[in-house]
Design a protein around this motif. Structure first.
Motif, PDB file in Angstrom:
ATOM      1  N   LYS A   1      -0.144 -40.267  25.734  1.00  0.00           N
ATOM      2  CA  LYS A   1       1.049 -39.498  26.049  1.00  0.00           C
ATOM      3  C   LYS A   1       0.833 -38.029  25.731  1.00  0.00           C
ATOM      4  N   GLN A   2       1.567 -37.194  26.416  1.00  0.00           N
ATOM      5  CA  GLN A   2       1.420 -35.749  26.230  1.00  0.00           C
ATOM      6  C   GLN A   2       1.982 -35.266  24.896  1.00  0.00           C
ATOM      7  N   ASN A   3       2.959 -35.942  24.339  1.00  0.00           N
ATOM      8  CA  ASN A   3       3.588 -35.519  23.084  1.00  0.00           C
ATOM      9  C   ASN A   3       3.134 -36.353  21.893  1.00  0.00           C
ATOM     10  N   THR A   4       1.939 -36.921  21.971  1.00  0.00           N
ATOM     11  CA  THR A   4       1.433 -37.787  20.917  1.00  0.00           C
ATOM     12  C   THR A   4       0.303 -37.089  20.173  1.00  0.00           C
ATOM     13  N   ILE A   5       0.330 -37.234  18.859  1.00  0.00           N
ATOM     14  CA  ILE A   5      -0.734 -36.694  18.026  1.00  0.00           C
ATOM     15  C   ILE A   5      -1.345 -37.862  17.262  1.00  0.00           C
ATOM     16  N   ILE A   6      -2.663 -37.944  17.286  1.00  0.00           N
ATOM     17  CA  ILE A   6      -3.376 -38.983  16.548  1.00  0.00           C
ATOM     18  C   ILE A   6      -4.101 -38.306  15.394  1.00  0.00           C
ATOM     19  N   ILE A   7      -3.849 -38.771  14.184  1.00  0.00           N
ATOM     20  CA  ILE A   7      -4.490 -38.219  12.994  1.00  0.00           C
ATOM     21  C   ILE A   7      -5.480 -39.250  12.486  1.00  0.00           C
ATOM     22  N   ASN A   8      -6.755 -38.887  12.498  1.00  0.00           N
ATOM     23  CA  ASN A   8      -7.809 -39.802  12.073  1.00  0.00           C
ATOM     24  C   ASN A   8      -8.139 -39.691  10.594  1.00  0.00           C
ATOM     25  N   GLY A   9      -7.712 -38.638   9.965  1.00  0.00           N
ATOM     26  CA  GLY A   9      -8.009 -38.450   8.553  1.00  0.00           C
ATOM     27  C   GLY A   9      -7.279 -37.246   8.019  1.00  0.00           C
ATOM     28  N   ALA A  10      -7.289 -37.112   6.710  1.00  0.00           N
ATOM     29  CA  ALA A  10      -6.644 -35.988   6.042  1.00  0.00           C
ATOM     30  C   ALA A  10      -7.517 -35.556   4.878  1.00  0.00           C
ATOM     31  N   PRO A  11      -7.421 -34.288   4.480  1.00  0.00           N
ATOM     32  CA  PRO A  11      -8.206 -33.811   3.342  1.00  0.00           C
ATOM     33  C   PRO A  11      -7.834 -34.557   2.070  1.00  0.00           C
ATOM     34  N   ASN A  12      -8.778 -34.686   1.163  1.00  0.00           N
ATOM     35  CA  ASN A  12      -8.516 -35.352  -0.114  1.00  0.00           C
ATOM     36  C   ASN A  12      -7.392 -34.678  -0.886  1.00  0.00           C
ATOM     37  N   SER A  13      -7.259 -33.361  -0.712  1.00  0.00           N
ATOM     38  CA  SER A  13      -6.237 -32.626  -1.454  1.00  0.00           C
ATOM     39  C   SER A  13      -4.826 -32.888  -0.936  1.00  0.00           C
ATOM     40  N   ALA A  14      -4.709 -33.491   0.245  1.00  0.00           N
ATOM     41  CA  ALA A  14      -3.388 -33.763   0.816  1.00  0.00           C
ATOM     42  C   ALA A  14      -2.911 -35.136   0.373  1.00  0.00           C
ATOM     43  N   SER A  15      -1.963 -35.139  -0.555  1.00  0.00           N
ATOM     44  CA  SER A  15      -1.412 -36.415  -1.013  1.00  0.00           C
ATOM     45  C   SER A  15      -0.443 -36.947   0.036  1.00  0.00           C
ATOM     46  N   ASN A  16      -0.127 -38.225  -0.050  1.00  0.00           N
ATOM     47  CA  ASN A  16       0.804 -38.823   0.906  1.00  0.00           C
ATOM     48  C   ASN A  16       2.156 -38.131   0.882  1.00  0.00           C
ATOM     49  N   SER A  17       2.560 -37.626  -0.274  1.00  0.00           N
ATOM     50  CA  SER A  17       3.869 -36.995  -0.398  1.00  0.00           C
ATOM     51  C   SER A  17       3.953 -35.674   0.356  1.00  0.00           C
ATOM     52  N   ASN A  18       2.844 -34.937   0.446  1.00  0.00           N
ATOM     53  CA  ASN A  18       2.918 -33.654   1.151  1.00  0.00           C
ATOM     54  C   ASN A  18       2.227 -33.685   2.505  1.00  0.00           C
ATOM     55  N   LEU A  19       1.737 -34.827   2.933  1.00  0.00           N
ATOM     56  CA  LEU A  19       1.034 -34.925   4.212  1.00  0.00           C
ATOM     57  C   LEU A  19       1.966 -34.615   5.384  1.00  0.00           C
ATOM     58  N   LYS A  20       3.171 -35.144   5.340  1.00  0.00           N
ATOM     59  CA  LYS A  20       4.132 -34.878   6.415  1.00  0.00           C
ATOM     60  C   LYS A  20       4.430 -33.384   6.494  1.00  0.00           C
ATOM     61  N   GLU A  21       4.657 -32.764   5.341  1.00  0.00           N
ATOM     62  CA  GLU A  21       4.940 -31.326   5.299  1.00  0.00           C
ATOM     63  C   GLU A  21       3.748 -30.523   5.815  1.00  0.00           C
ATOM     64  N   LEU A  22       2.538 -30.928   5.437  1.00  0.00           N
ATOM     65  CA  LEU A  22       1.328 -30.254   5.893  1.00  0.00           C
ATOM     66  C   LEU A  22       1.231 -30.294   7.415  1.00  0.00           C
ATOM     67  N   ILE A  23       1.442 -31.459   8.000  1.00  0.00           N
ATOM     68  CA  ILE A  23       1.364 -31.608   9.461  1.00  0.00           C
ATOM     69  C   ILE A  23       2.451 -30.777  10.137  1.00  0.00           C
TER      70      ILE A  23
END
Length: 103
Positions: A1-23
C-alpha cells in the motif's frame, strides 16, 4: 500500500516506550523537509532519520564512542556540514587560541 511503512529494525538506543515517538518525529521531519526542500525521497528520509537518531547535545560519551563518531563523520561524502548545513567542525588557529586565553 502507498500509506504503509514497514520497520525492519530499530536502534538499540530506542526503547519500546519511545519508539513510537521516534517514528512520529522522523515522519514529521520528513514532511517538513518535503515542504521546505526539493530533495529526493530517500535523501529526505535519511536526513530525517539522521536528525532524530543523532547523539544529542550534552550526552556524555566514552572515548571509543567519540572516535567512532569522528571516523564515521570523515567517511561521509560531505563531512564538513550537517544535513541542515550547520558546520560539523571549525578550524581555530593557535594564534586565535592564544588571544582567547591572553597567552
Amino acid at each position: 500500500k502507498q500509506n504503509t511503512i514497514i520497520i525492519n529494525g530499530a536502534p538499540n538506543s530506542a526503547s519500546n516506550s519511545n519508539l513510537k515517538e521516534l517514528i512520529e518525529n522522523i515522519l514529521e521531519n520528513y514532511k517538513l523537509n518535503k515542504n521546505d526542500l526539493n530533495i529526493d525521497k530517500k535523501i529526505n528520509l535519511a536526513f530525517s532519520m539522521a536528525k532524530n537518531l543523532s547523539t544529542k547535545k550534552g550526552v556524555k560519551l566514552h572515548i571509543e564512542e567519540m572516535k567512532n563518531i569522528i571516523d564515521r563523520l570523515f567517511a561521509c561524502e560531505a563531512p564538513y556540514s550537517s544535513p541542515e548545513g550547520t558546520p560539523t567542525l571549525i578550524k581555530i588557529s593557535v594564534e586565535d587560541i592564544e588571544k582567547k586565553f591572553n597567552i
